[in-house]
Design a protein around this motif. Structure first.
Motif, short mmCIF file in Angstrom:
data_model
loop_
_atom_site.label_atom_id
_atom_site.label_comp_id
_atom_site.label_asym_id
_atom_site.label_seq_id
_atom_site.Cartn_x
_atom_site.Cartn_y
_atom_site.Cartn_z
N CYS A 24 12.47 31.72 4.47
CA CYS A 24 11.15 31.09 4.53
C CYS A 24 11.12 29.79 3.73
O CYS A 24 10.52 28.80 4.17
CB CYS A 24 10.08 32.04 4.01
N GLU A 25 11.75 29.78 2.59
CA GLU A 25 11.82 28.55 1.79
C GLU A 25 12.56 27.46 2.56
O GLU A 25 12.12 26.30 2.59
CB GLU A 25 12.50 28.81 0.44
N ALA A 26 13.67 27.82 3.19
CA ALA A 26 14.44 26.85 3.96
C ALA A 26 13.64 26.34 5.16
O ALA A 26 13.64 25.14 5.46
CB ALA A 26 15.76 27.47 4.43
N CYS A 27 12.95 27.24 5.82
CA CYS A 27 12.14 26.85 6.98
C CYS A 27 10.99 25.94 6.55
O CYS A 27 10.71 24.94 7.21
CB CYS A 27 11.62 28.10 7.69
N ALA A 28 10.32 26.28 5.48
CA ALA A 28 9.21 25.45 4.99
C ALA A 28 9.69 24.04 4.69
O ALA A 28 9.02 23.06 5.02
CB ALA A 28 8.58 26.07 3.75
N TYR A 29 10.86 23.92 4.10
CA TYR A 29 11.42 22.61 3.81
C TYR A 29 11.65 21.83 5.10
O TYR A 29 11.29 20.66 5.22
CB TYR A 29 12.72 22.74 3.01
N THR A 30 12.23 22.50 6.09
CA THR A 30 12.48 21.87 7.39
C THR A 30 11.17 21.43 8.03
O THR A 30 11.07 20.33 8.58
CB THR A 30 13.22 22.85 8.32
N CYS A 31 10.15 22.28 7.96
CA CYS A 31 8.86 21.97 8.56
C CYS A 31 8.21 20.76 7.90
O CYS A 31 7.53 19.96 8.57
CB CYS A 31 7.91 23.16 8.45
#
Length: 112
Positions: A24-31
């Motif tokens: 989730c942290e990685a995805c939030a950064y990507t978003c």
């Protein structure tokens, strides 16, 4: 100083929550790098990462509140997975899969 160990019955849920938090942290950064078009995804990912971290903490210490928090975590993970599945980004696909696994483990923990 005594070292606290995670009960064996909690280990699968702790592992799934920790994996989900990281995804989730990685995805939030990507978003966040997509000019706001994925803002809702980023917000859900950050909420999901936070509840997963709380689950890890409570399960690791054997808190009596862990099962109730796991119920909420499963609900948030499902919402996050549904949002992430709207996008083709690799981070979103990985996050959705991690969220689904975490939701499954949290539901099992909550019903145990």
């Amino acid at each position: 100083m005594a070292v606290a160990t995670v009960e064996e019955r909690n280990k699968a849920c702790v592992d799934a929550c920790a994996e989900c938090q990281q995804a989730c942290e990685a995805c939030a950064y990507t978003c966040c790098v997509n000019d706001g078009e994925m803002a809702q995804c980023a917000r859900l990912c950050l909420d999901c990462a936070a509840i997963c971290a709380l689950c890890v903490t409570l399960l690791s210490r054997g808190s009596r509140w862990a099962a109730r928090v796991c119920e909420l975590c499963a609900e948030i993970c499902e919402a996050c997975a549904e949002e992430c599945e709207k996008y083709d980004a690799q981070a979103c696909r990985e996050c959705a899969a991690a969220c689904r696994r975490c939701a499954e483990q949290c539901r099992a923990m909550a019903s145990a």
